[in-house]
Design a protein around this motif. Structure first.
Motif, PDB file in Angstrom:
ATOM      1  N   LEU A   1       1.547 -15.167   3.777  1.00  0.00           N
ATOM      2  CA  LEU A   1       0.594 -14.270   3.128  1.00  0.00           C
ATOM      3  C   LEU A   1       1.137 -12.850   3.181  1.00  0.00           C
ATOM      4  O   LEU A   1       1.663 -12.419   4.209  1.00  0.00           O
ATOM      5  N   PHE A   2       1.007 -12.131   2.099  1.00  0.00           N
ATOM      6  CA  PHE A   2       1.341 -10.718   2.054  1.00  0.00           C
ATOM      7  C   PHE A   2       0.018  -9.977   1.914  1.00  0.00           C
ATOM      8  O   PHE A   2      -0.733 -10.230   0.968  1.00  0.00           O
ATOM      9  N   VAL A   3      -0.277  -9.122   2.877  1.00  0.00           N
ATOM     10  CA  VAL A   3      -1.587  -8.478   2.906  1.00  0.00           C
ATOM     11  C   VAL A   3      -1.451  -6.961   2.925  1.00  0.00           C
ATOM     12  O   VAL A   3      -0.493  -6.403   3.459  1.00  0.00           O
ATOM     13  N   ASP A   4      -2.458  -6.312   2.339  1.00  0.00           N
ATOM     14  CA  ASP A   4      -2.549  -4.859   2.374  1.00  0.00           C
ATOM     15  C   ASP A   4      -2.887  -4.469   3.816  1.00  0.00           C
ATOM     16  O   ASP A   4      -3.907  -4.897   4.343  1.00  0.00           O
ATOM     17  N   PRO A   5      -2.048  -3.684   4.479  1.00  0.00           N
ATOM     18  CA  PRO A   5      -2.301  -3.362   5.882  1.00  0.00           C
ATOM     19  C   PRO A   5      -3.493  -2.435   6.107  1.00  0.00           C
ATOM     20  O   PRO A   5      -3.942  -2.274   7.236  1.00  0.00           O
TER      21      PRO A   5
ATOM     22  N   THR B   1       0.833  -1.190   0.000  1.00  0.00           N
ATOM     23  CA  THR B   1       0.000   0.000   0.000  1.00  0.00           C
ATOM     24  C   THR B   1       0.869   1.241   0.000  1.00  0.00           C
ATOM     25  O   THR B   1       2.034   1.194   0.404  1.00  0.00           O
ATOM     26  N   THR B   2       0.306   2.332  -0.467  1.00  0.00           N
ATOM     27  CA  THR B   2       0.974   3.621  -0.369  1.00  0.00           C
ATOM     28  C   THR B   2       0.263   4.511   0.647  1.00  0.00           C
ATOM     29  O   THR B   2       0.648   5.663   0.836  1.00  0.00           O
TER      30      THR B   2
ATOM     31  N   ALA C   1       5.540  -1.539   4.633  1.00  0.00           N
ATOM     32  CA  ALA C   1       4.178  -1.236   4.177  1.00  0.00           C
ATOM     33  C   ALA C   1       3.436  -2.463   3.647  1.00  0.00           C
ATOM     34  O   ALA C   1       2.596  -2.365   2.769  1.00  0.00           O
ATOM     35  N   CYS C   2       3.760  -3.628   4.211  1.00  0.00           N
ATOM     36  CA  CYS C   2       3.098  -4.859   3.789  1.00  0.00           C
ATOM     37  C   CYS C   2       2.952  -5.773   5.008  1.00  0.00           C
ATOM     38  O   CYS C   2       3.923  -5.998   5.733  1.00  0.00           O
TER      39      CYS C   2
END
Length: 90
Positions: free
Chosen positions: A77-81, A29-30, A61-62
């Motif tokens: 798992l890599f998730v959008d925080p 995410t940004t 940011a991940c």
């Protein structure tokens, strides 16, 4: 011959561990950190999808969640925080 087989086995095992320990290499995410969910909230979202979370953190940011999937296979798992949406799996 035995040495070659043993060495190949060691290299394969080391590769498996390094793949699990690697990160996505890019942010998920940004959005500013003030908009991110807590690690506990990210864990809860993964558990609601059938994962058994063993460890979770936010890095670069991940969200990174180490878990067992519904078939008891280890996964990262890599998730959008900001949402808990799964971006990628390893």
């Amino acid at each position: 011959m035995r040495t070659t087989i043993a060495l190949a086995t060691i290299v394969a095992i080391a590769g498996a561990f390094s793949a699990q320990a690697s990160s996505l290499g890019r942010p998920c995410t940004t959005a500013p950190q003030s908009q991110w969910l807590s690690v506990e909230a990210l864990k809860a979202k993964a558990e609601a999808q059938g994962y058994r979370v063993q460890k979770a953190k936010i890095s670069k940011a991940c969200g990174e969640i180490y878990a067992l999937d519904p078939n008891n296979a280890r996964t990262e798992l890599f998730v959008d925080p900001t949402s808990g949406e799964i971006i990628a799996k390893e």
